[in-house]
Design an enzyme around this catalytic site. Structure first.
Site, PDB file in Angstrom:
ATOM      1  N   ASP A 221       3.410   1.675  13.646  1.00  0.00           N
ATOM      2  CA  ASP A 221       2.660   0.432  13.855  1.00  0.00           C
ATOM      3  C   ASP A 221       3.453  -0.662  14.562  1.00  0.00           C
ATOM      4  O   ASP A 221       2.861  -1.490  15.254  1.00  0.00           O
ATOM      5  CB  ASP A 221       2.127  -0.140  12.538  1.00  0.00           C
ATOM      6  CG  ASP A 221       1.113   0.764  11.865  1.00  0.00           C
ATOM      7  OD1 ASP A 221       0.432   1.522  12.589  1.00  0.00           O
ATOM      8  OD2 ASP A 221       1.013   0.738  10.633  1.00  0.00           O
TER       9      ASP A 221
ATOM     10  N   ASP B  76       0.797  -1.223   0.000  1.00  0.00           N
ATOM     11  CA  ASP B  76       0.000   0.000   0.000  1.00  0.00           C
ATOM     12  C   ASP B  76       0.833   1.278   0.000  1.00  0.00           C
ATOM     13  O   ASP B  76       0.296   2.353  -0.258  1.00  0.00           O
ATOM     14  CB  ASP B  76      -0.993   0.007   1.160  1.00  0.00           C
ATOM     15  CG  ASP B  76      -0.330  -0.074   2.523  1.00  0.00           C
ATOM     16  OD1 ASP B  76       0.910  -0.201   2.590  1.00  0.00           O
ATOM     17  OD2 ASP B  76      -1.044  -0.009   3.534  1.00  0.00           O
TER      18      ASP B  76
END
Length: 720
Positions: free
Chosen positions: A427, A50
């Protein structure tokens, strides 16, 4: 419009210093929305990410090869869809575009992604937006491989008759799209295009399926005349998320209530024959467990007709899983329930000491067309593969990630001792990289953060490291600051006293930078009332003279000295009493207006940096200009050398920067304190220009670390 990737010749003054660039190994680490096997060559597969571009599996080298490291356009690193040519194994297409406000293009390669033809297109994409796990939107006609279709998010269905060189809307397609979305929103649009290979007529396939993931209309359409006319097909009242046609012409569709990856409540799986007759084949065990989560993973075994696999997304209570049917969906085997994972090659997946679970955000699923037992699926953090799928025994999965580095690096330090680099990731919290070529152990716990936004180390006692960052919403909100005494391998939480009225902890929102003195004895935290501690956080005192939320920077040699930029007040501040108080210093040679030195957000790197090897040597970036002081901020001299600076970092006898000169943007090095700069990257190492942080190594001359937004962390060394 047609564009070809090319690099202009550099002038002699701009010629690069030769450098060798290598990824610091983590092993995947980010969301890969799908994986696609070539239908015409065994051992050939492609992966789309992505924000880190596309990859090709090189079976001979047994590793994934990044396909866009030479690309300099940031948006093209977000891959919306990927299609391997069904006739020519050398040809592959990618739909590239990060979001609705960024450039979009269809990329075609005739040499497996080594080089690309780039065709800018008028329809927007969302390679890093919600719905990026839908697909595949891009399809190549197996009976006329110069004919392509693309399902756009906002502007309906498009087609090309010249191998992607030009694109026109499919006039008869009923769903025209919802138009460009509002900021920070997205549409699912035409979620997939699936072409029936058995429907060839006069050189082109006639039966084409298209899924819709927009509300308010049919979720599935079929054409039986090559895309001229379309008919709505009955199905559940859900979005058609993923669609695949098998070798017999049977369409398998995964349905979901949302476009993903985090909004899906329920779903279904349907099977459609060539006449368009559909039936619900959703695994009964999924319904019995609460019917939670949708199906964004759908794959067929072309070498074993009737074999199909599906996977769930957002199945939070029971956990996501994968179901396999070998009889056209009449019976399903819950593979997840009898699976185990060996993550010894990528131990970072063992967060907080827990075993690696089946995975989250599972939207990519593929079965090798030449081997029905070889199956792979993608998650929000890795790619798993199994080499065989026994009918009853345990299924063994292992990360299939060698060569993939798809992470966002927010901050990092290269200390004067210990590990060569310590990183702060988005993350994944962050890592101590003792060995740059091996996946690191997870050590950023107690507290475990989603993002590490700042790291600092004690220049004369580098085993002392402090960090601050953002907390996961579903984890205990107890501490977001921590101190380590062993180079980041173990941590002790730090907690500020409540402030304000009513009293509240000011350190739990990820907005509080933390700094440690050169000897490791003093810590300063930029709270609304800045605080200092000299007893490892047991007691705190207000800092005098330091404005609210102003980040301090420690001198890396003198433990009594800290610096700070009061950007609003246009002042440089210095503390000579170990952070107890700050006072203005002359700062001669600096611009009067220092607002451009203000951090934009909590992930911004400090504009003020102290040299690792000299007391009183200080560097300050103001806008695109860089300045250097040798007298602890009393006076500064310009150090940009004609380079427009974006980011910079200090190393052993060198300064490194991301910047531009004469319209050439890249990575630069100065060995004369900013008087002159030479470029050290090249046309094959651009990584979309998505740079986040740069730092030199204080112990190794010439070594530089570059953190990117999507292609992970790199280290560069001069080529002798």
């Amino acid at each position: 419009m047609l564009a070809v990737l090319a690099t202009p010749a550099a002038s002699p003054a701009q010629q690069a210093v030769p450098y060798r660039w290598t990824n610091v190994t983590v092993g995947a680490g980010g969301y890969a929305p799908n994986i696609v096997f070539s239908p015409v060559e065994r051992g050939l597969a492609y992966l789309r990410t992505d924000m880190g571009g596309g990859y090709r599996w090189d079976a001979a080298a047994a590793r994934w090869v990044p396909l866009q490291d030479g690309n300099a356009v940031s948006s093209y690193m977000g891959i919306e869809s990927i299609a391997a040519d069904p006739v020519d194994a050398d040809v592959v297409y990618m739909a590239a575009g990060m979001n609705a406000g960024a450039p979009a293009a269809i990329l075609r390669s005739g040499d497996r992604g080594r080089t690309w033809r780039v065709v800018p297109v008028p329809f927007a994409m969302g390679g890093n937006e919600p719905g990026r796990g839908l697909g595949e939107r891009l399809a190549v006609d197996p009976n006329d491989h110069r004919r392509l279709f693309f399902g756009s998010r906002h502007d309906g269905l498009w087609q090309s008759h010249d191998a992607g060189q030009s694109w026109t809307p499919v006039a008869g397609f009923p769903h025209k799209g919802l138009g460009r979305p509002e900021r920070r929103t997205s549409h699912g649009g035409v979620s997939f295009v699936a072409i029936d290979p058995t429907s060839g007529k006069a050189g082109a396939s006639q039966r084409i399926w298209a899924g819709i993931a927009d509300p308010g209309g049919p979720a599935l359409y079929r054409s039986d005349d090559g895309g001229v006319h379309w008919t709505a097909v009955a199905g559940p009242a859900l979005f058609a998320a993923k669609g695949v046609v098998d070798a017999r012409g049977v369409l398998w569709v995964g349905f979901a209530s949302g476009i993903g990856p985090s909004d899906v409540k329920t779903g279904a799986v349907w099977r459609y024959d060539a006449r368009g007759h559909g039936r619900d084949v959703t695994p009964p065990a999924w319904r019995a467990a609460g019917a939670e989560g949708g199906f964004l993973g759908v794959a067929v075994a072309r070498s074993a007709p009737g074999t199909v696999a599906v996977s769930t997304i957002d199945r939070y209570r029971a956990g996501d899983s994968l179901w396999l049917s070998r009889d056209d969906g009449l019976h399903w085997d819950d593979v997840g329930a009898r699976s185990r994972r060996d993550v010894s090659a990528t131990p970072f997946l063992l967060h907080e000491g827990k075993g690696a679970d089946f995975g989250h955000w599972i939207s990519g699923l593929a079965i090798d067309p030449f081997d029905a037992g070889h199956i792979a699926y993608t998650t929000g953090a890795t790619v798993y593969a199994a080499q065989r799928l026994p009918t009853r025994n345990t299924v063994d999965w292992a990360p299939w990630v060698r060569g993939i580095e798809q992470t966002a690096v927010i901050t990092m330090i290269s200390p004067t001792g210990g590990a060569p680099v310590v990183s702060g990731f988005g993350d994944l919290a962050g890592f101590v990289h003792d060995d740059l070529d091996r996946s690191p152990q997870p050590t950023f716990a107690n507290p475990y953060l989603s993002n590490t936004n700042m790291l600092d180390y004690a220049g004369k006692a580098p085993a002392v490291i402090v960090r601050s960052g953002s907390l996961y919403l579903d984890r205990p909100r107890d501490a977001s600051l921590a101190r380590s005494e062993d180079g980041g391998r173990h941590w002790t939480p730090l907690r500020l006293p409540p402030q304000g009225n009513p009293p509240a902890r000011d350190d739990l929102n990820g907005e509080t930078p933390i700094t440690v003195s050169a000897d490791g004895a003093t810590i300063v935290v930029a709270a609304r009332v800045p605080q200092v501690t000299r007893d490892r956080g047991r007691t705190w005192s207000p800092v005098r003279g330091l404005p609210p939320r102003t980040r301090a920077v420690s001198d890396k040699v003198d433990p009594a000295v800290f610096y700070a930029v009061d950007a609003t007040g246009g002042r440089l501040l210095v503390s000579r009493d170990a952070g107890a108080s700050f006072a203005p210093v002359a700062g001669r040679g600096l611009p009067r207006d220092l607002t451009a030195a203000q951090a934009r957000n909590r992930e911004s790197q400090s504009a003020l940096v102290a040299a690792p090897d000299a007391a009183g040597r200080l560097w300050l970036q103001v806008g695109a200009a860089l300045f250097c002081s040798e007298d602890a901020g009393v006076s500064f001299v310009p150090a940009s050398g004609g380079l427009a600076i974006e980011l910079y970092g200090l190393g052993k006898d060198a300064v490194f920067a991301i910047g531009s000169r004469d319209d050439v943007r890249g990575i630069w090095r100065s060995t004369d304190r900013g008087a002159s700069w030479r470029r050290i990257d090249d046309a094959t190492h651009r990584w979309g220009g998505r740079y986040r942080v740069v730092a030199g190594d204080p112990r190794r001359a010439g070594r530089v670390y570059v953190g990117t937004d999507g292609r992970g962390l790199f280290y560069g060394d001069p080529i002798d």
